[in-house]
Design a protein around this motif. Sequence first.
Motif, PDB file in Angstrom:
ATOM      1  N   LEU A  94       0.945  -0.986  -0.115  1.00 56.76           N
ATOM      2  CA  LEU A  94      -0.156   0.051  -0.163  1.00 56.76           C
ATOM      3  C   LEU A  94       0.841   0.912  -0.047  1.00 56.76           C
ATOM      4  N   CYS A  98       1.599   4.413  -3.368  1.00 58.19           N
ATOM      5  CA  CYS A  98       1.823   6.092  -2.886  1.00 58.19           C
ATOM      6  C   CYS A  98       3.051   6.622  -3.578  1.00 58.19           C
ATOM      7  N   THR A 108       3.467   9.596   3.980  1.00 57.12           N
ATOM      8  CA  THR A 108       2.775   7.926   3.624  1.00 57.12           C
ATOM      9  C   THR A 108       3.265   7.122   4.765  1.00 57.12           C
ATOM     10  N   GLN A 130      -9.463  -0.195   4.992  1.00 57.82           N
ATOM     11  CA  GLN A 130     -10.159   0.784   4.020  1.00 57.82           C
ATOM     12  C   GLN A 130     -10.153   2.123   4.471  1.00 57.82           C
ATOM     13  N   GLN A 133      -6.547   3.254   3.570  1.00 57.47           N
ATOM     14  CA  GLN A 133      -6.302   3.478   2.390  1.00 57.47           C
ATOM     15  C   GLN A 133      -7.175   5.066   1.916  1.00 57.47           C
ATOM     16  N   GLN A 134      -8.186   5.214   2.345  1.00 51.98           N
ATOM     17  CA  GLN A 134      -8.721   6.230   2.060  1.00 51.98           C
ATOM     18  C   GLN A 134      -8.091   7.673   2.718  1.00 51.98           C
ATOM     19  N   GLN A 137      -5.705   8.057   0.025  1.00 51.52           N
ATOM     20  CA  GLN A 137      -5.917   7.951  -1.411  1.00 51.52           C
ATOM     21  C   GLN A 137      -5.374   9.201  -2.420  1.00 51.52           C
ATOM     22  N   ILE A 140      -2.171   8.001  -3.342  1.00 47.51           N
ATOM     23  CA  ILE A 140      -2.180   7.311  -4.480  1.00 47.51           C
ATOM     24  C   ILE A 140      -2.430   7.894  -5.870  1.00 47.51           C
ATOM     25  N   LEU A 149      -1.267  -0.433  -6.465  1.00 44.37           N
ATOM     26  CA  LEU A 149      -1.570  -1.784  -5.495  1.00 44.37           C
ATOM     27  C   LEU A 149      -1.899  -3.096  -6.159  1.00 44.37           C
TER      28      LEU A 149
END
Length: 201
Positions: A94, A98, A108, A130, A133-134, A137, A140, A149
């Motif tokens: 993950l 980024c 990060t 989740q 990851q938000q 984002q 990313i 990913l």
Amino acid sequence: MQTIDFYLDFVSPYAYLAFQALPQVLQDSSYHVAYKPVVLGAIFKEQGISSPAGNPSKHDWIRRHTSWLAKQQGDSAFAWPQPHPFNSIGLSRLALACSHDGSINRFTAETIFKHVWQSGGDPLDAARLQELQQQLQLQIDRAGGVFALDSEANKQQLRLLTEEAVARTVFGVPAFVVEGQMLWGLDALPMLREIVRNAAD
């Protein structure tokens, strides 16, 4: 600008504590830090080292020691995740999602370290992942999918960083490579500070 390569695995409490202390160590220096996720288990295997987590007595000591060290650093948010150890490869992937250049930025790394070491919860809980990851984002999106990913490029980059660390004599994390020297461990930070100061003279 000179660079410090900081090899880390999010499963390591010592890597977290070193990450937190690093800005003070590098204060008034012009060094750039390249944060490089690696697979600690693969490094142990390559170097023929047994994981400390495999020894209950040693694992208990690390838990007590790092909790004490966090208090000494004034880190009241530090909390051991449950469970520990855990498979951190997904978190490293993950992090690399980024990235656009193969290393990750401090935001990060900090976001993921806090996810692991400031909650006391399960780092691999689906709902928490989740949410993580938000939080990442925007990073990313900015990376433009270079190491998307679950892509082969992402997996390969993590493998390459781990191999790079081994080639540079890294045998654990945190590890720093600066001025052609490899430094290992949280307690190497004063030595890192001295190298940085001497380079500035």
